[in-house]
Design an enzyme around this catalytic site. Sequence first.
Site, PDB file in Angstrom:
ATOM      1  N   HIS A 148      -0.573   0.495  -1.163  1.00  0.00           N
ATOM      2  CA  HIS A 148      -0.443   0.945  -2.542  1.00  0.00           C
ATOM      3  C   HIS A 148      -1.805   0.845  -3.213  1.00  0.00           C
ATOM      4  CE1 HIS A 148       2.431   1.873  -5.769  1.00  0.00           C
ATOM      5  NE2 HIS A 148       1.501   1.386  -6.558  1.00  0.00           N
ATOM      6  N   ARG A 172       5.347   3.074 -20.162  1.00  0.00           N
ATOM      7  CA  ARG A 172       4.008   2.451 -20.246  1.00  0.00           C
ATOM      8  C   ARG A 172       2.921   3.515 -20.264  1.00  0.00           C
ATOM      9  NH1 ARG A 172       3.687  -0.681 -15.063  1.00  0.00           N
ATOM     10  NH2 ARG A 172       1.534  -1.023 -15.656  1.00  0.00           N
ATOM     11  N   LYS A 176       8.555  -2.453  -6.021  1.00  0.00           N
ATOM     12  CA  LYS A 176       8.790  -1.230  -5.232  1.00  0.00           C
ATOM     13  C   LYS A 176       8.568  -1.483  -3.750  1.00  0.00           C
ATOM     14  CE  LYS A 176       6.014   1.070  -7.835  1.00  0.00           C
ATOM     15  NZ  LYS A 176       5.361   1.749  -8.925  1.00  0.00           N
TER      16      LYS A 176
END
Length: 415
Positions: free
Chosen positions: A80, A166, A185
């Site tokens: 990520h 956000r 996640k």
Amino acid sequence: MIVDIINKKRLNQELSYKELDTFFNGYLEGTVTDYQAAALLMAICINGMTDEETFALTKIFIDSGDILDFDELGVLVDKHSTGGIGDKVTLVIAPIVAACSCPVIKMSGRGLGYTGGTIDKLESIPGFRVDLTDEEIYEQVKKIGLVITGQTKDLAPMDKAIYALRDVTGCVSSIPLIASSIMSKKIAGGADKILIDIKVGKGALLETEEEALKLSDLMIKIGKIYHREVRCKITNMNIPLGYAIGNSVEVKEAMDILQGKERDNYLVDLCYDLASEMVSMSKSISKEEATKLVKEAVDKGYAYQKFLELVKSQGGNIEKLPLSKKEQYIIAHKSGIITNIDALELGKLSVSLGAGRTSKDSKIDPKVGIKLHHLVGEEVSRGDTLATIYVKSKVKLPKSKDIFEIEKKSSLKKK
Ligand code: URA
């Protein structure tokens, strides 16, 4: 009452698991409004969260949806990035790692702030599906060893809702919010080992190395709670990554790298480094051994073939990658060596062209974007084209000197 929870955080007091659970589940169920959630998120951005609050929020995000289990497929390594300008690393390294026989299930996100998102980029390929079901994910990874898809509807749905809010309320750059968003996640997505590329610099969510180290510590701590190996790399995001910024333009650049057409620049080195790290984690081999496999996968064309298999398997038509025919140009204001390219300014420009979102419901235009012709360290002459801007309709471009720092060769020698 919901307002008491907001007030408590405004006063910088610690929220309990119960209070966080009530608030965030209320948001998902629709009893807490967008404006109340935005107020709490901003208070979190300003006052931060304790580790205990962050662990609680991560658990609440994970528990908001399904928890996937791919144990049958062996060790799954996921990667990520906290997001950067021109960050097409996933598009490059996921096929490379899969071509090294390490299964990859990559659940990616959309753009956040001025940083682009892998899913928006892949959607610029006509027909490419980013909404695979759990069964489709499973089938495809068994067949071709690679999937890149959006977060499934049932995977950490609370993060999906909060992330979108956000993005448009100035609440992206919060270390605890980023940590719980990413880790929830990855854990719910069934990753056994997790590699995080934390970007630091003007074009990133975090501007200082100190903040990046805090984020890294926090994510490693969360990983320990869930028995996941987490490695973090802190990488530079002061200059854009590679030549392209946008959606289809970035897909095209990723394809060039996979075909070995682009070599010897910071982006390519970063891709090789992160891909090697993933292969080393997946196969439990040394980084040196992994790097050899990675180089071979690119040089022998396996990685590019894997990318084409991915596109085909997810319904995309790579021949039809769209690019606007309307072009404008940024021209060098003086001769010399490029000493800096302002990633943030380019990120803002790309969002203003339509390549990113300005509200939760904005539609991305896949055809627009920026293609740099020169990178930092290269010599240019006054009047050279520094960037081609693919536009929908004519726009007012920033001045060359507001994006490119160019220094005369003679003054560089004196320094
Ligand atoms: N990437 C994420 O998934 N979440 C964040 O909050 C920031 C980057």
